[in-house]
Scaffold this active site. Sequence first.
Site, mmCIF file in Angstrom:
data_model
loop_
_atom_site.group_PDB
_atom_site.id
_atom_site.type_symbol
_atom_site.label_atom_id
_atom_site.label_comp_id
_atom_site.label_asym_id
_atom_site.label_seq_id
_atom_site.Cartn_x
_atom_site.Cartn_y
_atom_site.Cartn_z
ATOM 1 N N GLN A 23 53.917 -1.241 -7.626
ATOM 2 C CA GLN A 23 53.181 -1.091 -6.366
ATOM 3 C C GLN A 23 51.692 -0.945 -6.667
ATOM 4 O O GLN A 23 50.883 -0.875 -5.754
ATOM 5 C CB GLN A 23 53.652 0.160 -5.632
ATOM 6 C CG GLN A 23 55.111 0.131 -5.258
ATOM 7 C CD GLN A 23 55.561 1.503 -4.788
ATOM 8 O OE1 GLN A 23 55.442 1.841 -3.617
ATOM 9 N NE2 GLN A 23 56.058 2.316 -5.697
ATOM 10 N N ASN A 24 51.352 -0.846 -7.946
ATOM 11 C CA ASN A 24 49.955 -0.600 -8.310
ATOM 12 C C ASN A 24 49.135 -1.887 -8.236
ATOM 13 O O ASN A 24 49.628 -2.973 -8.521
ATOM 14 C CB ASN A 24 49.880 -0.002 -9.720
ATOM 15 C CG ASN A 24 50.559 1.352 -9.786
ATOM 16 O OD1 ASN A 24 50.817 1.958 -8.752
ATOM 17 N ND2 ASN A 24 50.862 1.818 -10.980
ATOM 18 N N HIS A 68 52.119 -4.961 -4.036
ATOM 19 C CA HIS A 68 51.019 -4.644 -3.121
ATOM 20 C C HIS A 68 49.739 -5.418 -3.436
ATOM 21 O O HIS A 68 48.659 -5.033 -3.007
ATOM 22 C CB HIS A 68 50.753 -3.130 -3.121
ATOM 23 C CG HIS A 68 51.850 -2.353 -2.456
ATOM 24 N ND1 HIS A 68 52.010 -0.995 -2.577
ATOM 25 C CD2 HIS A 68 52.861 -2.768 -1.651
ATOM 26 C CE1 HIS A 68 53.068 -0.601 -1.876
ATOM 27 N NE2 HIS A 68 53.603 -1.662 -1.323
ATOM 28 N N CYS A 73 40.546 -16.144 0.723
ATOM 29 C CA CYS A 73 39.867 -16.548 1.961
ATOM 30 C C CYS A 73 40.974 -16.984 2.915
ATOM 31 O O CYS A 73 41.655 -17.971 2.666
ATOM 32 C CB CYS A 73 38.899 -17.700 1.700
ATOM 33 S SG CYS A 73 38.277 -18.404 3.249
ATOM 34 N N SER A 120 56.032 8.149 -5.054
ATOM 35 C CA SER A 120 56.517 9.156 -4.105
ATOM 36 C C SER A 120 57.667 8.593 -3.278
ATOM 37 O O SER A 120 58.369 9.343 -2.606
ATOM 38 C CB SER A 120 55.383 9.605 -3.183
ATOM 39 O OG SER A 120 54.875 8.489 -2.476
ATOM 40 N N ALA A 149 54.533 10.695 -16.965
ATOM 41 C CA ALA A 149 55.133 9.389 -17.247
ATOM 42 C C ALA A 149 55.051 9.047 -18.731
ATOM 43 O O ALA A 149 56.040 8.617 -19.332
ATOM 44 C CB ALA A 149 54.414 8.320 -16.412
HETATM 45 P P1 OAD Z 1 51.779 8.184 -4.321
HETATM 46 O O1 OAD Z 1 50.409 8.718 -4.466
HETATM 47 O O2 OAD Z 1 52.383 8.192 -2.971
HETATM 48 O O3 OAD Z 1 52.772 8.973 -5.270
HETATM 49 C C1 OAD Z 1 52.493 9.188 -6.634
HETATM 50 C C2 OAD Z 1 53.695 9.848 -7.271
HETATM 51 O O4 OAD Z 1 53.451 9.955 -8.663
HETATM 52 C C3 OAD Z 1 54.017 11.231 -6.753
HETATM 53 O O5 OAD Z 1 55.408 11.325 -6.492
HETATM 54 C C4 OAD Z 1 53.627 12.158 -7.921
HETATM 55 O O6 OAD Z 1 54.474 13.294 -8.015
HETATM 56 C C5 OAD Z 1 53.822 11.241 -9.117
HETATM 57 N N1 OAD Z 1 52.957 11.534 -10.263
HETATM 58 C C6 OAD Z 1 51.654 11.910 -10.279
HETATM 59 N N2 OAD Z 1 51.176 12.002 -11.520
HETATM 60 C C7 OAD Z 1 52.210 11.669 -12.346
HETATM 61 C C8 OAD Z 1 52.353 11.575 -13.766
HETATM 62 N N3 OAD Z 1 51.343 11.841 -14.609
HETATM 63 N N4 OAD Z 1 53.560 11.217 -14.263
HETATM 64 C C9 OAD Z 1 54.610 10.963 -13.436
HETATM 65 N N5 OAD Z 1 54.516 11.030 -12.082
HETATM 66 C C10 OAD Z 1 53.348 11.380 -11.547
HETATM 67 O O7 OAD Z 1 51.764 6.706 -4.959
HETATM 68 P P2 OAD Z 1 52.777 5.506 -4.705
HETATM 69 O O8 OAD Z 1 54.165 5.998 -4.551
HETATM 70 O O9 OAD Z 1 52.508 4.511 -5.767
HETATM 71 O O10 OAD Z 1 49.873 1.164 -1.048
HETATM 72 O O11 OAD Z 1 52.265 4.954 -3.327
HETATM 73 C C11 OAD Z 1 52.883 3.826 -2.769
HETATM 74 C C12 OAD Z 1 51.872 3.033 -2.001
HETATM 75 O O12 OAD Z 1 51.278 3.846 -0.994
HETATM 76 C C13 OAD Z 1 50.718 2.521 -2.826
HETATM 77 O O13 OAD Z 1 50.984 1.321 -3.490
HETATM 78 C C14 OAD Z 1 49.630 2.358 -1.812
HETATM 79 C C15 OAD Z 1 49.851 3.611 -0.994
HETATM 80 O O14 OAD Z 1 49.428 3.584 0.310
HETATM 81 C C16 OAD Z 1 48.860 0.464 -0.581
HETATM 82 O O15 OAD Z 1 47.699 0.754 -0.790
HETATM 83 C C17 OAD Z 1 49.266 -0.689 0.237
#
Ligand code: OAD
Length: 231
Positions: free
Chosen positions: A95-96, A113, A121, A181, A223
């Site tokens: 998703q990154n 994403h 464009c 998350s 991680a």
């Molecule tokens: P989130 O910010 O929602 O969640 C990050 C997760 O990583 C959380 O569950 C943390 O507990 C965990 N975390 C943080 N640091 C960590 C570490 N060092 N090791 C292991 N886990 C760790 O990010 P995403 O789930 O990626 O979309 O968010 C999903 C999407 O929502 C993103 O791609 C973005 C956002 O809105 C768009 O921008 C379209």
Amino acid sequence: MSTPRFADFERILFFTGAGLSAESGIPTYRGKGGLWAEYSYEDYACQRAFLRDPERVWDFHDKRRGMVATCEPNAGHRVIADVQREKPGTAIVTQNIDGLHQRAGASGVVELHGSLWRVRCDREELVRDDTSVPMEPRRCSCGAYWRPDIVWFEDSLKESNLERAHELLEQCDLLVTVGTSAVVYPAAHLPRIAMQCGATTVEINLDDTPVSSLYQHRLRGTASHILASMR
Ligand code: OAD
């Protein structure tokens, strides 16, 4: 239950989120210090905002580009790339949008994403890689603004990416979900496919998530540390 080892599987699928890049210094989206606590997506990360004020949306994305460009892949990205080199059946669905998997040497990454490093464009239906910081020029030769090729809030995911992710989830024998998350579609849904198809499932995160109970192995910690422990 003992921690699964990569060596015991052939078709490993890594499903990654912002937590994987946190150790590279890139803020996650939610939780303490999360991006969406500081910036509202309605102003910076949706098509409506872009149509209303493209310069403001580009200022935000240039800032993100500048920040990510100074960050390096971390040990977690490197473990994943190494596993892929050793086991050609390994795939990555992320998703990154930061491009750090690729900078660590991974290939064929499915970017659900989109990418901070591509622009498109919509008028001319062009897409191109662009790593400039700041991104210049902001307008295509047709006069329309280039748009970050990112799946913003309220956008649909690219169908071909979703199909590929489904395929990989159906085929994998080990699913390793890292640092998400799992509150945003499809992260909340996709891992279920691998579970239904009989894969061994691992969730790596600092904390529990709403779907943690679905995983056979819930490994808690950073991680990079947990991924290294699976080698
Ligand atoms: P989130 O910010 O929602 O969640 C990050 C997760 O990583 C959380 O569950 C943390 O507990 C965990 N975390 C943080 N640091 C960590 C570490 N060092 N090791 C292991 N886990 C760790 O990010 P995403 O789930 O990626 O979309 O968010 C999903 C999407 O929502 C993103 O791609 C973005 C956002 O809105 C768009 O921008 C379209």
